[in-house]
Design a protein around this motif. Structure first.
Motif, PDB file in Angstrom:
ATOM      1  N   ARG A  50       1.213   4.136  -3.142  1.00 18.44           N
ATOM      2  CA  ARG A  50       0.859   5.558  -3.027  1.00 18.44           C
ATOM      3  C   ARG A  50       2.110   6.318  -2.609  1.00 18.44           C
ATOM      4  O   ARG A  50       2.185   6.815  -1.480  1.00 18.44           O
ATOM      5  N   LYS A  51       3.056   6.376  -3.527  1.00 15.47           N
ATOM      6  CA  LYS A  51       4.379   6.897  -3.171  1.00 15.47           C
ATOM      7  C   LYS A  51       4.320   8.331  -2.680  1.00 15.47           C
ATOM      8  O   LYS A  51       4.922   8.690  -1.669  1.00 15.47           O
ATOM      9  N   TYR A  90       0.841  -1.204   0.000  1.00 17.14           N
ATOM     10  CA  TYR A  90       0.000   0.000   0.000  1.00 17.14           C
ATOM     11  C   TYR A  90       0.871   1.248   0.000  1.00 17.14           C
ATOM     12  O   TYR A  90       0.611   2.210  -0.709  1.00 17.14           O
ATOM     13  N   ASN A 142      -3.248  16.056   0.665  1.00 16.84           N
ATOM     14  CA  ASN A 142      -3.538  14.654   0.867  1.00 16.84           C
ATOM     15  C   ASN A 142      -5.034  14.361   0.866  1.00 16.84           C
ATOM     16  O   ASN A 142      -5.537  13.559   0.089  1.00 16.84           O
ATOM     17  N   GLU A 191     -11.032   5.638   2.654  1.00 14.23           N
ATOM     18  CA  GLU A 191     -10.767   5.342   1.250  1.00 14.23           C
ATOM     19  C   GLU A 191     -10.767   3.841   0.988  1.00 14.23           C
ATOM     20  O   GLU A 191     -11.206   3.373  -0.045  1.00 14.23           O
ATOM     21  N   ARG A 245       1.863  10.119  -1.428  1.00 14.09           N
ATOM     22  CA  ARG A 245       1.243  10.296  -0.126  1.00 14.09           C
ATOM     23  C   ARG A 245       2.167   9.786   0.981  1.00 14.09           C
ATOM     24  O   ARG A 245       2.330  10.419   2.023  1.00 14.09           O
ATOM     25  N   THR A 246       2.775   8.630   0.731  1.00 14.19           N
ATOM     26  CA  THR A 246       3.685   8.072   1.723  1.00 14.19           C
ATOM     27  C   THR A 246       4.804   9.076   2.014  1.00 14.19           C
ATOM     28  O   THR A 246       5.136   9.340   3.167  1.00 14.19           O
ATOM     29  N   THR A 282      -6.926  15.277  -2.381  1.00 15.12           N
ATOM     30  CA  THR A 282      -6.686  14.304  -3.440  1.00 15.12           C
ATOM     31  C   THR A 282      -7.564  13.072  -3.223  1.00 15.12           C
ATOM     32  O   THR A 282      -8.176  12.551  -4.157  1.00 15.12           O
ATOM     33  N   ILE A 283      -7.620  12.660  -1.962  1.00 11.46           N
ATOM     34  CA  ILE A 283      -8.446  11.493  -1.665  1.00 11.46           C
ATOM     35  C   ILE A 283      -9.916  11.801  -1.956  1.00 11.46           C
ATOM     36  O   ILE A 283     -10.640  10.982  -2.521  1.00 11.46           O
TER      37      ILE A 283
END
Lengths: 841, 245
Positions: free
Chosen positions: A15-16, A11, A731, A280, A18-19, A734-735
């Motif tokens: 989601r690079k 995960y 963040n 999400e 966001r991470t 975007t979600i």
């Protein structure tokens, strides 16, 4: 656990961006915590080493418990004692060099050591390069090190001019010592009587040094000597520069606090991110539960993800912190070399520091992930496979809202109690309460702001408002991320404004004289050489001078607490200047100072020892214990931060043997020719190089400027707080867009243009920004008020000033973040392929 | 003994005036190895029935017996374990984990059950091979077509060798060709590998592959039919029956 780790890793990799963004929050906190803690001990250690290197080989060293001077005849007490070989008294004092000499020598102070030439030469080895050592019949003679001689171009026979109580004193150089220059401490040796004259301390010394006979138990002798000297003395491993060490230690604590605060924000961002992640991934989580994952397994998955981010963030934070320490070290290197002569230092990594950073870094991320993880565990398979039932949600939100409101009320009550600890706890309650209340407030507030927004975004504004009201929880999460960042900025602004205004009002009230003769270092005790009574007498005789008053200084101890004792003239001081009183009456208090052993204590003193007006305290003075009655609590500008007592100069002379003036305030007559007075004063001051003549107005401006510089540091910190908030907003927005992909597809299918979709997302973001800003301002004002109240409790009294500029900045930053955060998500939404979006699940 | 039996199974959503009766005292049984389809219009309660039978949700009233054991009496963790080992689910929207490969998605129930990854992957690979996905083991869901994703979901449902497969509109998101393929696959799973299948659908062509069909309306079973004849004839008969509901 293996399967959870594997999935967590996937995960995170999937989601690079966001991470990376969420991990940054942890990196920041750990870096500050670790970097600062690696840097400051380095400086402390270097400083201590420097200081230690300066103390030669003597077996015993005694000083007064007040660190003040004492009569030279105390040496005789030890002289005949069993086991003692040699004993001598000396007077050591840092003296600041006048600026021109300081720049030539490359250091701004030297340690003047007044010694008994014969005994000193027997106790220590002084290797000579040229000339001779001091002799008993020397007058104003001096011996300097090779290094200093080279820098100042001295040779036997030349003259060294040092600042003194009489202005300056010329010393004849009689010898050059062949000793390596001791970094940071340059000692110059003069005969004891010369030192006493120079420092205006006749008959006084401040150190007794002794050597013991061979084969004698050093500790036994020390104990016996101490017993003979009485409880006014202490034996100690000699160490100087305690003020600097203390302020470095203060810095250590301050930065540790800042790091912890940054980490707390990091934890909050993690919390926010994972809350959105759980929303999400409701379908994924529900599916996992459906194919047989237990609740614990699902909780473990989210925790594993936060743990991985914690590990990543902490590791990167440690590296960044180490880098930060190096960068800072390089930037202060020149200063350290110039003033402390310290070189070749590197950040120190200690195990405790490493452990603290690791534990707090991982702890913050795990703590941030815990609540969302538990929420994820509560997702039932069916719930995840179909849309939320709105009724159930609203009930939950209302329940949380009620709890939140109760917390806010409790916090308000805590603030009203006036107890700082309760108020601090209240702040936590307030923040949590606000986060809980936020979802309930989203609907009404977004309607309110929506109306404003409709002026700019006529149609999209309505849609955006509807989107927020439909998902109040999500909107609240996003807004609260912004809230925390803005609250921190505003709280900082609150403190800075209050401190700034507070300081300025201190200057206006307690240091207001037309002219100030200031010592080179503003901290009164910072190694300044004072002036004898001739200086102020000369000033008083200047035509046009209405009056002059002076400050003197000594140190005392009260039950182990070191107290700075400031001597004032009870007659002239209140006329020309005065203290800002918190308790007690100015007129009565100064009258009492002149009448008896009375003192005014400052706020820090009063707070640390819970001193009230009317208390009688025992001061440890060089003359023994003396009882002083507290007649007021008040402070002046220079001494607001140090534990200080104000007594009359007569008492200071009687009990502390201090008669040197360290600061002179001069008031000109109303009809005086200011330029002429200033010119005459300048002439007088020229004879006293350790003093600087300053006009009050330019002094105030200078202080304002210096303060302004530290304010800019706070601005940097503010930006650091704002950045993570921006990340959090990007963040969640975007979600939001991702979650509504299908909906956006529908909007496009029924004829919305790309531009309209983009404007809708921006409008939504602006609304969120407005919400977050509103919450943030509320929380920030509260936090700032509590922090200022906290400073007042600690005795450093400043009134609370409302940070108008801060509020404006917060509004600007909030709205900017609102628009800025929308840029990427809006583009993404506008570019969605309609057919693909309609099929998106 | 039937593998599944329900007794007065009732599910009511909401309370008071807003209460909706999704299932109204359902009594039914599914025999071991049987391929049973449940048909009915939208909102008739067929998905709810599937969720209750699979232990995903709890009934308001009544019981579900799996091999005579009352599911409604089980604790949450025991239910989860039961879903892992005895029941396989196939959903309309596949519900694959987007960040895992086909192989990892299929192996998930075993991995969750603590089986060593190597063994879980070997087992999952076998099922993916059987379902014609042998050349797609290391693709992620977004690299697969709808039909392929559903095959991965079916492999996931079968990997723990459960007796019971519950399929909720498994072809609802597929084009007709892919839908037919999936329906044929389910038939094979029942006939060839002897699994019991409970399928919920409103598509007669898919239901025509079943042994028996229950018709539902307004939360109740209103009719039942056993199928015989060719696939196309059955489908036509079902289409006509659905139109009367």
């Amino acid at each position: 656990m293996r399967v959870q780790l594997m999935m967590a890793l996937r995960y995170l990799r999937g989601r690079k961006l966001r991470t990376a963004l969420t991990t940054m929050a942890v990196v920041f906190g750990v870096a500050v915590l670790f970097g600062m803690n690696a840097l400051l001990p380095t400086m402390l250690q270097a400083f201590r080493q420097t200081v230690m290197a300066a103390t030669g080989k003597v077996d015993l060293m005694f000083t007064s418990v007040t660190d003040g001077p004492f009569p030279a005849d105390r040496v005789e007490i030890i002289q005949g004692m069993e086991g003692i070989a040699e004993v001598t008294g000396s007077l050591r004092r840092n003296i600041l060099l006048p600026p021109d000499m300081a720049s030539q020598a490359g250091l701004n102070a030297v340690t003047l050591v007044g010694v008994d030439p014969e005994v000193a030469a027997r106790m220590r080895h002084y290797p000579l390069k040229e000339g001779r050592f001091l002799a008993a019949d020397d007058g104003d003679a001096v011996v300097v090190s090779k290094g200093l001689a080279e820098k100042l171009g001295l040779a036997p026979g030349s003259t060294l001019t040092l600042p003194s109580a009489k202005g300056t004193t010329d010393f004849e150089v009689v010898g050059i010592l062949n000793v390596p220059s001791i970094p940071g401490v340059e000692e110059v040796y003069v005969p004891l009587p010369a030192a006493q004259r120079l420092l205006e301390m006749p008959g006084q010394i401040n150190v007794i040094e002794a050597t013991v006979k061979p084969g004698v138990d050093r500790d036994e002798v020390e104990k016996a000597a101490l017993a003979a000297l009485g409880d006014l003395f202490k034996a100690e491993p000699p160490e100087v520069g305690e003020e600097l060490i203390a302020s470095l230690e203060m810095g250590e604590i301050a930065f540790a606090l800042f790091g912890v605060m940054a980490l707390a924000i990091g934890a909050f961002i993690i919390l926010n991110t994972f809350r959105t992640v759980v929303v999400e991934r409701r379908h994924d989580l529900g599916m996992l539960r459906a194919v047989g994952a237990s609740r614990r397994a699902v909780v473990g998955l989210i925790l594993a993800e936060s743990l991985l981010q914690g590990v990543l963030g902490t590791a990167a934070g440690l590296a960044a912190g180490y880098g930060l320490a190096w960068v800072l070290l390089l930037s202060v290197k020149s200063v350290m070399q110039q003033y402390l002569r310290m070189e070749a230092i590197a950040p120190i990594i200690t195990l405790p520091n490493l452990m603290t950073a690791v534990v707090l870094g991982l702890g913050a991320t795990l703590a941030g992930g815990l609540w969302p993880a538990l929420a994820a565990g509560r997702v039932t398979p069916v719930e995840a496979l179909r849309p939320v039932v709105p009724g159930a949600y609203e009930r939950a939100a209302r329940r949380r809202g009620t709890v939140g409101a109760v917390l806010v009320v409790l916090a308000a009550l805590a603030l009203l109690t006036g107890n700082f600890n309760l108020a601090a706890l209240g702040t936590l309650l307030f923040l949590v309460g606000l986060v809980l209340v936020a979802p309930v407030l989203v609907s009404p507030l977004s309607r309110l702001f929506g109306r404003l927004l409709a002026l700019i975004f006529a149609r999209e504004g309505r849609l955006a408002e509807g989107n927020l009201a439909r998902q109040p929880n999500r909107a609240a999460i996003t807004a609260s991320a912004l809230m925390v960042g803005l609250a921190m900025i505003l709280a900082l602004a609150g403190i800075v404004t209050s401190t700034f205004d507070g300081f300025m009002s201190y200057i206006d009230h307690s240091l207001r004289a037309d002219f100030l003769l200031m010592p080179a270092s503003l901290v009164l005790g910072g190694g300044n050489v004072g002036a004898g009574p001739e200086l102020v007498e000369e000033i008083r005789a200047v035509p046009g001078v209405a009056g002059a008053t002076t400050l003197r200084l000594a140190t005392a101890a009260v039950d182990g607490l070191t107290v700075q004792v400031v001597g004032v003239d009870p007659e002239t001081y209140p006329q020309l200047s005065g203290l800002v009183f918190r308790y007690g009456d100015s007129e009565e208090a100064f009258a009492a100072l002149g009448r008896e052993r009375a003192m005014i204590v400052n706020g820090v003193f009063a707070a640390q020892r819970r001193v009230k007006v009317g208390d009688v305290l025992t001061l440890q003075t060089p003359e023994g214990k003396r009882e002083y009655r507290v007649v007021g609590v008040g402070s002046d500008y220079l001494n607001a931060k140090l534990v200080t007592a104000y007594i009359s100069q007569a008492n200071l002379e009687r009990d502390f043997h201090q008669t040197a003036d360290l600061l002179v305030m001069v008031e000109a007559a109303d009809d005086a020719d200011m330029a002429a007075v200033q010119a005459r004063l300048e002439e007088i001051v020229r004879k006293y190089p350790s003093f600087v003549l300053t006009e009050w107005r330019s002094f105030r401006e200078e202080q304002e400027r210096v303060f302004g510089q530290s304010v800019s540091l706070f601005n940097v910190i503010g930006v650091m707080f704002a950045l993570p908030s921006l990340l959090a907003m990007v963040n969640t927005l975007t979600i939001n867009v991702m979650e509504r992909t299908r909906e956006i597809g529908v909007l496009r299918a029924v004829g919305s243009t790309r531009r309209q979709v983009r404007r809708m997302v921006i409008a939504e973001s602006l609304l969120l920004g407005a919400l977050g800003t509103a919450f943030g301002i509320l929380a920030g004002l509260w936090l700032g008020y509590v922090l200022v109240a906290g400073m007042n409790v600690s005795g450093f009294v400043i009134p609370y000033y409302f940070p108008y500029t801060g509020v404006l900045v917060a509004v600007a930053v909030g709205l900017l973040i609102g628009v800025g955060a929308a840029v990427l998500p809006a583009r993404r939404a506008a570019r969605l392929d309609v057919v693909a979006a309609l099929r998106y699940e | 003994m039937p593998i599944i039996q329900t007794e007065n199974l009732t599910k009511i959503y909401g309370t008071g005036e807003t209460a909706v009766v999704a299932l109204d005292h359902i009594n039914m049984a599914v025999e071991k190895g049987e391929f049973l389809a449940v048909m009915g219009p939208s909102g008739c309660g067929k998905s709810t029935l599937l969720h209750l039978v699979g232990g995903l949700d709890r009934p308001t009233e009544g019981r579900v017996l799996l091999d005579g054991r009352d599911l409604t009496a089980l604790e949450d963790d025991n239910l989860a374990a039961l879903r892992r080992r005895r029941i396989g689910f196939v959903f309309q929207f596949y519900n694959l984990i987007p960040v895992l490969t086909a192989l990892e998605n299929a192996a998930l129930p075993l991995l969750l059950d603590g089986v060593r990854p190597a063994e879980a992957h070997r087992h999952a690979a076998e099922w993916l091979q059987r379902l014609g996905m042998g050349d797609r083991l290391h693709h992620r869901p977004d690299q697969l077509s709808g039909g392929q994703q559903q095959r991965v979901a079916i492999a996931r449902a079968l990997v723990a060798e459960p007796d019971l497969i519950l399929a909720d509109e498994p072809t609802g998101n597929l084009d007709s060709r892919a839908g037919d393929e999936i329906a044929a696959l389910l038939r094979r799973i029942s006939s060839e590998w002897g699994r019991t299948i409970l399928l919920v659908t409103h598509d007669p062509r898919i239901a025509a592959h079943a042994d028996r069909i229950l018709f539902m309306k307004d939360g109740r079973i209103i009719d039942e039919t056993r199928l015989a004849g060719t696939g196309e004839e059955q489908a036509q008969a079902l289409r006509e029956r659905m139109e009367t509901l």
